[in-house]
Design a protein around this motif. Structure first.
Motif, PDB file in Angstrom:
ATOM      1  N   UNK A 173       9.819  11.598 -13.411  1.00 11.14           N
ATOM      2  CA  UNK A 173       9.091  10.527 -12.717  1.00 11.14           C
ATOM      3  C   UNK A 173       7.697  10.989 -12.322  1.00 11.14           C
ATOM      4  N   UNK A 174       6.713  10.095 -12.461  1.00  7.42           N
ATOM      5  CA  UNK A 174       5.345  10.362 -12.046  1.00  7.42           C
ATOM      6  C   UNK A 174       4.882   9.225 -11.138  1.00  7.42           C
ATOM      7  N   UNK A 175       4.439   9.560  -9.928  1.00  6.18           N
ATOM      8  CA  UNK A 175       3.965   8.568  -8.969  1.00  6.18           C
ATOM      9  C   UNK A 175       2.458   8.406  -9.088  1.00  6.18           C
ATOM     10  N   UNK A 176       1.983   7.168  -9.080  1.00  3.23           N
ATOM     11  CA  UNK A 176       0.554   6.860  -8.987  1.00  3.23           C
ATOM     12  C   UNK A 176       0.342   6.206  -7.625  1.00  3.23           C
ATOM     13  N   UNK A 177      -0.355   6.904  -6.703  1.00  4.20           N
ATOM     14  CA  UNK A 177      -0.518   6.431  -5.328  1.00  4.20           C
ATOM     15  C   UNK A 177      -1.994   6.137  -5.040  1.00  4.20           C
ATOM     16  N   UNK A 178      -2.280   4.904  -4.611  1.00  4.59           N
ATOM     17  CA  UNK A 178      -3.642   4.474  -4.342  1.00  4.59           C
ATOM     18  C   UNK A 178      -3.929   4.435  -2.842  1.00  4.59           C
ATOM     19  N   UNK A 179      -5.183   4.720  -2.486  1.00  7.91           N
ATOM     20  CA  UNK A 179      -5.675   4.588  -1.111  1.00  7.91           C
ATOM     21  C   UNK A 179      -6.965   3.781  -1.130  1.00  7.91           C
ATOM     22  N   UNK A 183       9.224   9.079 -19.413  1.00 13.48           N
ATOM     23  CA  UNK A 183       8.572   9.288 -18.125  1.00 13.48           C
ATOM     24  C   UNK A 183       8.485   7.945 -17.414  1.00 13.48           C
ATOM     25  N   UNK A 184       8.942   7.902 -16.175  1.00 17.37           N
ATOM     26  CA  UNK A 184       8.817   6.703 -15.350  1.00 17.37           C
ATOM     27  C   UNK A 184       7.549   6.796 -14.516  1.00 17.37           C
ATOM     28  N   UNK A 185       6.666   5.800 -14.626  1.00 16.23           N
ATOM     29  CA  UNK A 185       5.430   5.737 -13.859  1.00 16.23           C
ATOM     30  C   UNK A 185       5.679   4.812 -12.673  1.00 16.23           C
ATOM     31  N   UNK A 186       5.607   5.346 -11.456  1.00 15.10           N
ATOM     32  CA  UNK A 186       5.934   4.592 -10.239  1.00 15.10           C
ATOM     33  C   UNK A 186       4.650   4.213  -9.504  1.00 15.10           C
ATOM     34  N   UNK A 187       4.225   2.943  -9.526  1.00 13.07           N
ATOM     35  CA  UNK A 187       3.034   2.512  -8.795  1.00 13.07           C
ATOM     36  C   UNK A 187       3.307   2.487  -7.288  1.00 13.07           C
ATOM     37  N   UNK A 188       2.314   2.898  -6.490  1.00 12.35           N
ATOM     38  CA  UNK A 188       2.515   2.932  -5.044  1.00 12.35           C
ATOM     39  C   UNK A 188       1.190   2.935  -4.298  1.00 12.35           C
ATOM     40  N   UNK A 189       1.298   2.775  -2.980  1.00 11.62           N
ATOM     41  CA  UNK A 189       0.164   2.827  -2.067  1.00 11.62           C
ATOM     42  C   UNK A 189       0.372   3.981  -1.096  1.00 11.62           C
ATOM     43  N   UNK A 190      -0.669   4.787  -0.869  1.00  6.85           N
ATOM     44  CA  UNK A 190      -0.597   5.883   0.095  1.00  6.85           C
ATOM     45  C   UNK A 190      -0.665   5.357   1.524  1.00  6.85           C
TER      46      UNK A 190
END
Length: 373
Positions: free
Chosen positions: A80-86, A129-136
């Protein structure tokens, strides 16, 4: 009944063999870098320079408990790979759609991208690979996108960094530091693997093998196996076998102690008490039944059978779970014993049984040859 020394060596060897190969690790790191650069450049173009984007692995990769997929080659993987935005204001549906659009529009990923409830999955033959969209969030947590059964999207709070720290504390592991900046952290940053990490790997391998014919949604989930193993783990156990015995022998009691007055099992996320890993067991009793059966079976398969079966019988039982690695181990062990006998290193003691190591434990066997002394 097998000698303890033999079992200790067997499980030490199996824990190494089911790890991701060096080739798989390098492939994952390359894919992580490629995906990170792709998503970062596109999102900054979309949101502007004020957007901050962090990409980092989560789950088994960051915990050091990743194992080879059951099907495929030694160089396959599932991470898994997290993509975290701020510094952005965006709904869960918009964020999920944006990440999906970036991946689908890239030539390299055409036909490989599939949507999951909380991620976009990139499929590579027998790997993905799972790409997990997220917010910081300011408190160090993240909010990940989640697609509900009615098709709408919402945010769910998650604490991947805190969970890694909790797991490391349970392991009593000071060998590596988690990247506080939430950058991509290669699995090789672990200088060594603790007994707890190895226990979790073996449990997951047993789950994968014994539940392979069960619907994927009904199988025991990795995070639940990991949390329970960590809570039952005793850092004072001297060997991996001891640790594995401690964890598996206490599973039944642990589960019984986590039933509420209504008889429901309640096992929570140790770093987020509001998240209950067993909450779906009420609506899906088949998941509970599968987990309870697995918890009972794993102790019997790995530990109890070793106390009653001989080497050939036990190896035969283990091969469906660990595959060719069992045969490979005993082939190497036979050669080692043959060499030890030739060198006069074979000993016996009541406490340790037969030993083929060059030490002072027990009484030394006199080498027997057809020509005498």
């Amino acid at each position: 009944m097998l000698e303890k020394e033999e079992l200790v060596s067997l499980y030490d060897d199996l824990a190494k063999k089911i790890c991701l190969s060096d080739t798989a690790c390098k492939q994952v790191e390359t894919h992580f870098d490629t995906i990170k650069d792709l998503i970062n450049s596109n999102l900054i173009e979309y949101f502007g320079e004020q957007a901050e984007i962090k990409t980092f692995p989560q789950g088994s990769w960051s915990l050091g408990t990743t194992i080879k997929p059951l099907r495929g080659s030694d160089d396959d993987y599932d991470v898994d790979l997290v993509v975290a935005l701020s510094n952005v204001n965006i709904t869960a549906s918009e964020l999920k759609a944006n990440i999906g659009a970036i991946l689908k529009s890239t030539k390299e990923y055409v036909g490989k991208v599939e949507e999951k409830g909380r991620a976009w999955c990139i499929n590579y033959a027998n790997s993905h690979i799972d790409i997990v969209p997220s917010i910081n969030n300011l408190d160090g947590s993240i909010c990940i996108t989640d697609k509900e059964s009615n098709g709408s999207y919402t945010y769910l709070k998650s604490y991947p960094k805190d969970l890694v720290e909790w797991f490391k504390n349970k392991s009593n592991d000071n060998s590596s530091e988690y990247d506080s900046d939430l950058k991509t952290k290669p699995i090789h940053s672990y200088q060594r693997f603790t007994k707890l990490q190895k226990v979790v790997r073996i449990l997951k391998q047993h789950r994968n093998s014994t539940c392979k014919d069960i619907n994927e949604k009904e199988r025991p989930i990795s995070i639940l196996i990991t949390i329970i193993a960590a809570e039952l783990y005793d850092e004072h156990d001297k060997t991996l076998l001891d640790a594995l015995t401690t964890v598996t022998s206490k599973l039944e009691t642990y589960l019984s102690n986590h039933r509420n007055t209504d008889g429901k099992y309640v096992i929570v996320n140790p770093v987020n008490k509001k998240e209950i890993f067993t909450d779906k067991w009420t609506d899906h009793p088949e998941r509970q039944a599968v987990f309870l059966k697995w918890a009972d079976q794993v102790y019997y398969d790995l530990i109890l059978q070793a106390q009653t079966l001989d080497r050939v019988e036990y190896a035969t039982k283990m091969e469906p779970i660990f595959g060719q690695y069992v045969s490979d181990f005993y082939e190497q062990l036979g050669k080692k014993h043959e060499d030890a006998q030739a060198m006069g290193c074979m000993r016996y003691s009541k406490a340790d049984g037969v030993s083929f190591e060059n030490n002072d434990k027990g009484e030394k066997f006199v080498r027997n040859t057809f020509w005498g002394n």
